[in-house]
Write a protein that holds these residues in place. Structure first.
Motif, short mmCIF file in Angstrom:
data_model
loop_
_atom_site.label_atom_id
_atom_site.label_comp_id
_atom_site.label_asym_id
_atom_site.label_seq_id
_atom_site.Cartn_x
_atom_site.Cartn_y
_atom_site.Cartn_z
N LEU A 225 0.80 -1.43 0.04
CA LEU A 225 -0.21 -0.01 0.01
C LEU A 225 0.88 1.19 0.06
O LEU A 225 1.77 1.33 0.84
N PRO A 226 0.78 2.17 -0.94
CA PRO A 226 1.39 3.44 -0.94
C PRO A 226 1.01 4.27 0.32
O PRO A 226 -0.07 4.21 0.70
N GLY A 227 2.27 4.79 1.09
CA GLY A 227 2.15 5.47 1.92
C GLY A 227 1.83 4.89 3.34
O GLY A 227 1.39 5.48 4.32
N GLU A 228 1.72 3.62 3.25
CA GLU A 228 1.28 2.83 4.53
C GLU A 228 2.40 2.06 5.04
O GLU A 228 2.35 1.06 5.72
N ALA A 229 3.87 2.50 4.70
CA ALA A 229 4.89 1.81 5.28
C ALA A 229 4.72 1.51 6.70
O ALA A 229 4.46 2.61 7.64
N PRO A 230 5.32 0.56 7.36
CA PRO A 230 5.06 0.31 8.89
C PRO A 230 5.92 1.29 9.55
O PRO A 230 7.36 1.56 9.12
#
Length: 298
Positions: free
Chosen positions: A160-165
């Motif tokens: 998911l773009p922008g959903e990096a842990p």
């Protein structure tokens, strides 16, 4: 030395059976290209050795083990696609889509996923306890590992773009699905395969699940370490890709020293989990395997 011999014997058994699938050209050739590309065969070995520990034999779990490896191979083919990780090297060879094109590689992965369930559901065996229940149980375990709550759900979250842990806990949730889910399936399906000889012990199932969960976390953290410290020749795939893609890893979040400590901690927890079950065949191999993966260099 005894562990090395056992490991190699199990690997050869899995390799020989896998080699009987998908003869011919066309799509079958593309499926076989990735399935027979080598590797440690950790997942099928776990399936066979958990069956053995639970009182069965490696041979009784062999087709379950092959089903797990087919599903694993499908996931690798799809992971390497340009729409995912866009990798050109896997196990020291060009990835499937580089050789056969994206369309055929996608279909090869799809067909391997279907073949995984067909192999499990058509496995032979005496199944004295519950008739064909062992096959249904194993297929259900494998489906859960592959789907929304398993590998696919973890991969979706990871892309998911922008959903990096942002925390180690976030990363653990993703990796527990991407890596841990199939390891859990491998171990639990091994216990299910022992139904040919005994009724399944729920305590053994739970112990196998906990062992695999901790083993998966240790495995993934060690992978992150190796991505920075190993060579492409040793790993058989590109290194440094996480850093190049600004991908969050345990290493970037915690640092090398803390990661090494976590690998050892999760390894000890994996071994301790085995104490929760009664294992007629013993667990020495499974404990040594966990230790060996914690110090692997490839």
């Amino acid at each position: 030395m005894e562990f090395t011999k056992e490991m190699e014997a199990a690997r050869r058994l899995a390799e020989a059976r896998l080699g009987t699938f998908f003869p011919g050209g066309g799509l079958a050739e593309a499926m076989r290209y990735s399935l027979m590309a080598g590797g440690k065969r950790i997942r099928p070995i776990l399936t066979m050795k958990f069956c053995e520990a639970a009182g069965g034999t490696m041979e009784e779990a062999l087709d379950f083990a092959c089903g797990v490896e087919m599903l694993h191979t499908y996931s690798l083919i799809h992971d390497d696609l340009p729409c995912m990780d866009d990798d050109g090297l896997r196990r020291g060879r060009p990835t499937n889509h580089i050789v056969y094109g994206e369309c055929t590689a996608t279909l090869a992965g799809d067909a391997l996923q279907a073949a995984a369930f067909q192999t499990v559901l058509s496995a032979g065996g005496t199944w004295r306890h519950g008739g064909g229940a062992a096959k249904a149980l194993a297929a259900n375990i494998l489906a859960e590992a592959a789907g929304l709550e398993g590998m696919c759900g973890g991969q979706y979250r990871d892309t998911l773009p922008g959903e990096a842990p942002r925390t180690a806990e976030d990363l653990t949730e993703i990796n527990d699905r991407k890596t841990g889910a199939l390891l859990r399936a491998a171990c639990m399906m091994g216990v299910a395969a022992s139904m040919g000889r005994r009724a399944v012990d729920d305590a053994c199932m739970e112990a196998a699940k906990d062992y695999a969960t901790n083993l998966g976390l240790a495995f993934q953290i060690q992978d992150d370490i190796l991505d920075e410290t190993a060579t492409a020749e040793a790993l058989g795939k590109p290194i440094g890709s996480d850093a190049a893609n600004n991908k969050t890893t345990y290493l970037t979040l915690l640092g090398r020293e803390a990661c090494s400590a976590l690998v050892l901690r999760y390894t000890e927890q994996a071994k301790a989990a085995l104490d929760g079950g009664v294992w007629p065949g013993g667990t020495e191999f499974l404990r040594t395997l966990a230790d060996s993966l914690a110090v692997r260099r490839s």
